[in-house]
Design a protein around this motif. Structure first.
Motif, mmCIF file in Angstrom:
data_model
loop_
_atom_site.group_PDB
_atom_site.id
_atom_site.type_symbol
_atom_site.label_atom_id
_atom_site.label_comp_id
_atom_site.label_asym_id
_atom_site.label_seq_id
_atom_site.Cartn_x
_atom_site.Cartn_y
_atom_site.Cartn_z
ATOM 1 N N THR A 52 61.223 34.879 14.724
ATOM 2 C CA THR A 52 60.606 35.483 13.918
ATOM 3 C C THR A 52 61.650 36.255 12.880
ATOM 4 N N ALA A 53 62.859 36.391 13.328
ATOM 5 C CA ALA A 53 63.816 37.339 12.778
ATOM 6 C C ALA A 53 64.963 36.231 11.954
ATOM 7 N N GLY A 54 64.602 35.239 12.141
ATOM 8 C CA GLY A 54 65.402 33.788 11.660
ATOM 9 C C GLY A 54 64.925 33.549 10.179
ATOM 10 N N ARG A 55 65.647 32.640 9.621
ATOM 11 C CA ARG A 55 64.972 32.277 8.136
ATOM 12 C C ARG A 55 63.812 31.310 8.042
ATOM 13 N N ASP A 56 63.544 30.623 9.324
ATOM 14 C CA ASP A 56 62.517 29.772 9.478
ATOM 15 C C ASP A 56 61.933 29.822 10.811
ATOM 16 N N PRO A 57 60.991 30.859 10.740
ATOM 17 C CA PRO A 57 60.284 31.101 11.811
ATOM 18 C C PRO A 57 59.318 29.976 12.439
ATOM 19 N N ILE A 58 59.251 29.689 13.647
ATOM 20 C CA ILE A 58 58.382 28.689 14.101
ATOM 21 C C ILE A 58 56.826 29.184 14.502
ATOM 22 N N ASP A 59 56.041 28.697 13.808
ATOM 23 C CA ASP A 59 54.448 29.102 14.533
ATOM 24 C C ASP A 59 54.162 27.862 15.325
ATOM 25 N N MET A 60 54.042 28.335 16.807
ATOM 26 C CA MET A 60 53.844 27.097 17.540
ATOM 27 C C MET A 60 52.369 26.799 17.640
ATOM 28 N N GLU A 61 51.968 25.583 17.472
ATOM 29 C CA GLU A 61 50.706 25.099 17.649
ATOM 30 C C GLU A 61 50.211 24.647 18.958
ATOM 31 N N PRO A 62 49.173 24.813 19.217
ATOM 32 C CA PRO A 62 48.761 24.602 20.779
ATOM 33 C C PRO A 62 49.133 22.922 20.967
ATOM 34 N N GLY A 63 49.682 22.817 22.213
ATOM 35 C CA GLY A 63 49.953 21.526 22.608
ATOM 36 C C GLY A 63 50.941 20.662 22.041
ATOM 37 N N VAL A 64 51.634 21.127 20.819
ATOM 38 C CA VAL A 64 52.843 20.659 20.248
ATOM 39 C C VAL A 64 54.166 21.210 20.614
ATOM 40 N N PRO A 65 54.762 20.088 21.277
ATOM 41 C CA PRO A 65 56.118 20.880 21.969
ATOM 42 C C PRO A 65 57.048 21.075 20.545
ATOM 43 N N VAL A 66 57.847 21.730 20.800
ATOM 44 C CA VAL A 66 59.005 22.257 19.685
ATOM 45 C C VAL A 66 60.263 22.707 20.575
ATOM 46 N N MET A 67 61.411 22.480 20.138
ATOM 47 C CA MET A 67 62.519 22.923 20.514
ATOM 48 C C MET A 67 62.951 24.192 20.070
ATOM 49 N N TRP A 68 63.352 25.143 20.763
ATOM 50 C CA TRP A 68 63.525 26.589 20.382
ATOM 51 C C TRP A 68 65.151 26.467 19.728
ATOM 52 N N PRO A 69 65.522 27.371 18.818
ATOM 53 C CA PRO A 69 66.968 27.250 18.508
ATOM 54 C C PRO A 69 67.825 27.926 19.439
ATOM 55 N N SER A 70 68.966 27.365 19.496
ATOM 56 C CA SER A 70 69.938 27.690 20.668
ATOM 57 C C SER A 70 71.404 28.420 20.187
ATOM 58 N N GLY A 71 72.016 29.040 21.130
ATOM 59 C CA GLY A 71 73.098 29.613 20.793
ATOM 60 C C GLY A 71 73.030 30.929 20.041
ATOM 61 N N ARG A 72 71.899 31.646 20.317
ATOM 62 C CA ARG A 72 71.704 32.869 19.693
ATOM 63 C C ARG A 72 70.431 33.688 20.290
ATOM 64 N N ASP A 73 70.258 34.882 20.169
ATOM 65 C CA ASP A 73 69.193 35.343 20.708
ATOM 66 C C ASP A 73 67.780 35.051 19.724
ATOM 67 N N ILE A 74 66.599 34.996 20.198
ATOM 68 C CA ILE A 74 65.467 34.547 19.655
ATOM 69 C C ILE A 74 64.519 35.832 19.782
ATOM 70 N N ALA A 75 63.975 36.235 18.594
ATOM 71 C CA ALA A 75 62.807 37.084 18.479
ATOM 72 C C ALA A 75 61.483 36.225 18.395
ATOM 73 N N PHE A 76 60.631 37.022 19.086
ATOM 74 C CA PHE A 76 59.271 36.157 19.158
ATOM 75 C C PHE A 76 58.191 37.458 19.259
ATOM 76 N N ASP A 77 56.826 36.974 18.977
ATOM 77 C CA ASP A 77 55.684 37.733 18.723
ATOM 78 C C ASP A 77 54.490 36.729 18.993
ATOM 79 N N GLY A 78 53.851 37.214 19.758
ATOM 80 C CA GLY A 78 52.962 36.266 20.431
ATOM 81 C C GLY A 78 51.388 37.187 20.806
ATOM 82 N N ALA A 79 50.408 36.378 20.503
ATOM 83 C CA ALA A 79 48.987 36.767 21.037
ATOM 84 C C ALA A 79 48.889 36.066 22.475
ATOM 85 N N PRO A 80 48.009 36.601 23.172
ATOM 86 C CA PRO A 80 47.649 36.290 24.589
ATOM 87 C C PRO A 80 47.527 34.638 24.543
ATOM 88 N N THR A 81 48.460 34.081 25.355
ATOM 89 C CA THR A 81 48.503 32.616 25.603
ATOM 90 C C THR A 81 49.218 32.163 27.011
#
Length: 319
Positions: free
Chosen positions: A91-120
């Protein structure tokens, strides 16, 4: 490579206390700023379960409340998906990733990752960096190195990836799965991820053209460069006697199998030196992890290949 003697990672923790959850997840995520909000139901509950080995760790995390913070950098690559909407990462990067249910994504690597999430419930497959880099190198016929990949799977590959994960996950999460079976499943999932996300090593060290036996030997050495390898191991892996393999390499590549392997390792060492902080590591530690036990000879090989000493590479400002 997974071995029968390596320790199995098995964590299964749960609780009803928010402070306990925060302290636990800060340890898991190498973080100091995890926050958990109020529970959405009558009471708060959390559970984290992880099973794996030195190559792949499969984990499931469920938190009955909103949470946010930072996931610390780690020497690994992470595939992740959720069961419900509402989780955003980077969420602090230039292209935040909104994760869709059941859709696998690769998280960015090589740096800290900010996140913000509802219960899931969050599912992750964490690959050891060296392992996934070796798998990608073998498939792309290149030397292992830091990986470039798409955040989202390329069109037409998601269903195949889900099928592989769905078939492998029950056994990977089983603590009684044999180490040999786990190693095979690790490779199966890693290869599916490489295909789905166009995972490519960033180092340009292509396998040289030649007979199929030589190409196979080169690809095998690239994929296993992190392991202690002898000419006998290469011969056994290819099914060709050592003298014939040596002659094939001389004729078509102008070198020997072991010199080729040394060059692969030198490039891998350089990639780590460029990415490392001299305050946190040493040339000896990185070189030793890639099989160079004699530092004097290693420094000579390195200087001949790259035109500078490995210590100069390490001290250069990081990219």
């Amino acid at each position: 490579m997974t071995t029968d003697t390596g320790p199995l990672i098995h964590v299964d923790r749960s609780g009803l206390d928010i402070d306990e959850a925060v302290a636990f997840y800060e340890r898991v995520y190498s973080s100091e700023d995890i926050s958990v909000g109020r529970a959405v139901g009558e009471r708060f509950a959390w559970r984290f379960r992880a099973v794996g080995d030195e190559e792949v760790v499969v984990a499931t995390s469920s938190v009955d409340a909103p949470r946010w913070g930072t996931i610390g950098q780690a020497p690994s690559y992470v595939l992740a998906w959720t069961t419900r909407p509402g989780l955003a990462v980077d969420t602090a990067g230039r292209d935040p990733i909104d994760m869709e249910p059941g859709v696998p994504v690769m998280w960015p690597s090589g740096r800290d990752i900010a996140f913000d999430g509802a219960p899931t419930t969050l599912h992750t497959v964490r690959f050891d960096a060296g392992f996934l880099e070796s798998v990608a190198a073998a498939q792309r016929r290149a030397v292992p190195g830091p990986l470039r990949f798409s955040t989202h799977a390329t069109p037409g590959t998601v269903d195949a990836l889900r099928t592989v994960i769905g078939s492998a996950a029950p056994e990977l999460l089983g603590v009684r799965t044999s180490r040999s079976r786990r190693a095979a499943l690790n490779m199966l999932v890693a290869e599916a991820v490489v295909d789905a996300f166009d995972v490519t090593p960033t180092l340009d060290f292509p396998v040289q053209e030649g007979p199929a036996s030589m190409r196979f030997a080169q690809e095998w050495m690239v994929a296993n460069a992190h392991r202690p390898i002898t000419s006998t191991d290469v011969s056994r892996a290819t099914g060709i006697n050592a003298r014939s393999l040596q002659a094939t390499f001389r004729r078509h590549a102008g070198t020997s199998p072991m010199v080729f392997l040394r060059q692969v390792r030198l490039h891998r060492v350089r990639a780590q030196l460029v990415a490392s902080d001299p305050a946190d590591t040493t040339v000896a530690a990185i070189a030793g992890s890639w099989g160079f036990s004699h530092l004097g000879r290693f420094a000579g090989y390195y200087a001949d290949t790259f035109g500078e000493l490995p210590s100069d590479t390490l001290r250069r400002p990081r990219r």
